[in-house]
Motif scaffolding. Structure first.
Motif, PDB file in Angstrom:
ATOM      1  N   PHE A 119       0.831  -1.206   0.000  1.00 15.37           N
ATOM      2  CA  PHE A 119       0.000   0.000   0.000  1.00 15.37           C
ATOM      3  C   PHE A 119       0.866   1.256   0.000  1.00 15.37           C
ATOM      4  CE2 PHE A 119      -2.269   3.365   2.340  1.00 15.37           C
ATOM      5  CZ  PHE A 119      -3.362   3.523   1.501  1.00 15.37           C
ATOM      6  N   MET A 122       2.482   1.792  -3.473  1.00 21.76           N
ATOM      7  CA  MET A 122       1.562   2.323  -4.474  1.00 21.76           C
ATOM      8  C   MET A 122       1.263   3.799  -4.210  1.00 21.76           C
ATOM      9  SD  MET A 122       1.264  -0.290  -6.351  1.00 21.76           S
ATOM     10  CE  MET A 122       1.741  -1.993  -6.116  1.00 21.76           C
ATOM     11  N   VAL A 123       1.058   4.159  -2.954  1.00 23.38           N
ATOM     12  CA  VAL A 123       0.821   5.559  -2.615  1.00 23.38           C
ATOM     13  C   VAL A 123       2.055   6.397  -2.950  1.00 23.38           C
ATOM     14  CG1 VAL A 123       0.429   7.167  -0.709  1.00 23.38           C
ATOM     15  CG2 VAL A 123      -0.896   5.062  -0.839  1.00 23.38           C
ATOM     16  N   LYS A 125       4.216   5.856  -5.350  1.00 21.77           N
ATOM     17  CA  LYS A 125       4.274   6.076  -6.796  1.00 21.77           C
ATOM     18  C   LYS A 125       3.319   7.189  -7.210  1.00 21.77           C
ATOM     19  CE  LYS A 125       5.449   1.225  -7.765  1.00 21.77           C
ATOM     20  NZ  LYS A 125       6.859   1.482  -8.095  1.00 21.77           N
ATOM     21  N   TRP A 126       2.137   7.199  -6.603  1.00 26.97           N
ATOM     22  CA  TRP A 126       1.169   8.265  -6.881  1.00 26.97           C
ATOM     23  C   TRP A 126       1.711   9.616  -6.416  1.00 26.97           C
ATOM     24  CZ3 TRP A 126      -1.229  10.874  -2.735  1.00 26.97           C
ATOM     25  CH2 TRP A 126      -2.171  11.841  -3.118  1.00 26.97           C
ATOM     26  N   TYR A 283       0.898  -1.048 -11.093  1.00 27.86           N
ATOM     27  CA  TYR A 283       0.023  -0.262 -10.228  1.00 27.86           C
ATOM     28  C   TYR A 283      -1.186  -1.124  -9.864  1.00 27.86           C
ATOM     29  CZ  TYR A 283       2.746   3.878 -11.336  1.00 27.86           C
ATOM     30  OH  TYR A 283       3.767   4.810 -11.457  1.00 27.86           O
ATOM     31  N   TRP A 285      -3.726  -1.490  -7.564  1.00 26.98           N
ATOM     32  CA  TRP A 285      -4.453  -0.912  -6.443  1.00 26.98           C
ATOM     33  C   TRP A 285      -5.293  -1.942  -5.685  1.00 26.98           C
ATOM     34  CZ3 TRP A 285      -3.004   3.393  -4.332  1.00 26.98           C
ATOM     35  CH2 TRP A 285      -2.285   4.315  -5.100  1.00 26.98           C
ATOM     36  N   PRO A 286      -5.788  -2.995  -6.347  1.00 26.30           N
ATOM     37  CA  PRO A 286      -6.426  -4.053  -5.543  1.00 26.30           C
ATOM     38  C   PRO A 286      -5.459  -4.668  -4.530  1.00 26.30           C
ATOM     39  CG  PRO A 286      -7.085  -4.261  -7.827  1.00 26.30           C
ATOM     40  CD  PRO A 286      -6.003  -3.229  -7.799  1.00 26.30           C
ATOM     41  N   ALA A 288      -2.990  -3.079  -3.206  1.00 24.54           N
ATOM     42  CA  ALA A 288      -2.842  -2.048  -2.181  1.00 24.54           C
ATOM     43  C   ALA A 288      -4.016  -2.088  -1.208  1.00 24.54           C
ATOM     44  CB  ALA A 288      -2.737  -0.672  -2.834  1.00 24.54           C
ATOM     45  N   ALA A 289      -5.217  -2.315  -1.732  1.00 22.41           N
ATOM     46  CA  ALA A 289      -6.408  -2.386  -0.874  1.00 22.41           C
ATOM     47  C   ALA A 289      -6.319  -3.587   0.075  1.00 22.41           C
ATOM     48  CB  ALA A 289      -7.667  -2.475  -1.730  1.00 22.41           C
ATOM     49  N   SER A 291      -3.559  -4.969   1.029  1.00 17.50           N
ATOM     50  CA  SER A 291      -2.475  -4.615   1.943  1.00 17.50           C
ATOM     51  C   SER A 291      -2.991  -3.764   3.104  1.00 17.50           C
ATOM     52  CB  SER A 291      -1.386  -3.850   1.182  1.00 17.50           C
ATOM     53  OG  SER A 291      -0.489  -3.200   2.046  1.00 17.50           O
TER      54      SER A 291
END
Length: 315
Positions: A119, A122-123, A125-126, A283, A285-286, A288-289, A291
């Motif tokens: 998580f 990914m954050v 990278k954003w 990327y 995001w699932p 990350a969710a 996580s």
């Protein structure tokens, strides 16, 4: 004894006193480090290295590493020890260093950090791709320049050829920041803001904001904020400051080892650590969710298993 007067200070006065101690500690230690280094290094070479110098020169890098350690100790390690002694008289008690925790709680803390990694990545990278509005383009350019210079310096620090050099990097980048930053931000600042707000959530997030802001890296601000908050909740729900220190060390040590592997030509290790496969970043995001959800479950389990929840929360 005169120093006992500091033990009855209100939280705002404690905050001001903490800032004063940090400033004095840093200045005194930095000046002492300069005086101690002059006979060995020479004033001109020292000033040249601190003002920029040649980062391809091993001597310059050695000087910069020396002052990096001095800065970390002066800003983060020494001040919380002094503050804890002034405010309580018992450093271990004030900083939550004498709380016993079970192996289960230790495991939950470490696994929560590992679970949180996708998580945060990914954050991150954003965050790194964020852009400021057009009228702030000059500020954004300055921020990116500062970020690039910091990355280049870390990259130069990491490039070592010996095991001793790698161990020193782990000491400088993982051990000292883990101890110092957790002692100061979680052990002191979080405690003060929890008392001010009468809410441990506010104490955690305000101290985490300051923790991230102090690094002066806008494009890594959010992931560092989130990690600080995780460390804060680990302290609250375990009752021991040693667990945030351990997790902070693990996080930084993994970063050092991955960068070291990449500097030696093994870039696959760094890609795995950053969840990158093939020619592009994934990327997911699932992921990350999942996580984030798993981290929440682990932290909740720690809250139930922690031995001194009430003592810390009521602060």
């Amino acid at each position: 004894m005169a120093f006992t007067a500091f033990r009855g200070m209100n939280p705002w006065s404690q905050l001001i006193m903490t800032a004063f101690v940090i400033l004095v500690s840093f200045l005194v230690l930095f000046l002492l480090a300069i005086v101690a280094a002059i006979p060995v290094i020479g004033l001109n070479e020292m000033l040249s290295s601190l003002s920029g110098g040649n980062w391809d020169d091993p001597g310059t890098i050695m000087i910069l590493k020396y002052f990096q350690v001095v800065q970390s100790v002066g800003l983060f390690v020494l001040p919380p020890l002094v503050v804890a002694w002034l405010f309580d008289g018992n450093i271990a008690r004030y900083l939550r260093l004498n709380t016993k925790v079970s192996k289960q709680v230790v495991g939950l803390a470490v696994f929560s950090l590992l679970a949180f990694a996708p998580f945060v990545t990914m954050v991150g990278k954003w965050n790194s791709d964020m852009s400021l509005p057009g009228f702030l383009s000059g500020m954004e350019e300055w921020m990116r320049t500062m970020e690039t210079q910091a990355e280049q310096l870390i990259d130069r620090f990491i490039r070592v050829e010996t095991t001793g050099g790698l161990l020193f990097n782990l000491f400088m980048i993982a051990v000292i920041p883990a101890v110092g930053e957790e002692f100061l931000f979680r052990g002191v600042i979080q405690k003060i803001f929890t008392k001010i707000s009468r809410n441990y959530h506010w104490g955690i997030w305000i101290s985490s904001f300051l923790f991230s802001a102090l690094h002066m890296q806008f494009f890594g601000f959010v992931p560092r904020l989130l990690l600080g908050a995780l460390f804060g909740y680990i302290l609250v729900y375990s009752g021991s400051l040693w667990l945030p220190v351990l997790c902070h060390f693990v996080n930084n040590a993994l970063g050092v080892l991955s960068l070291h592997a990449a500097s030696r030509g093994n870039e696959q290790v760094e890609r795995i650590f950053n969840f990158e496969f093939g020619d592009s970043s994934i990327y997911l995001w699932p992921l990350a969710a999942i996580s984030l959800w798993l981290t929440y479950i682990l932290i909740r389990a720690m809250k139930k298993a922690g031995p001194v929840n009430e003592l810390v929360v009521k602060e």
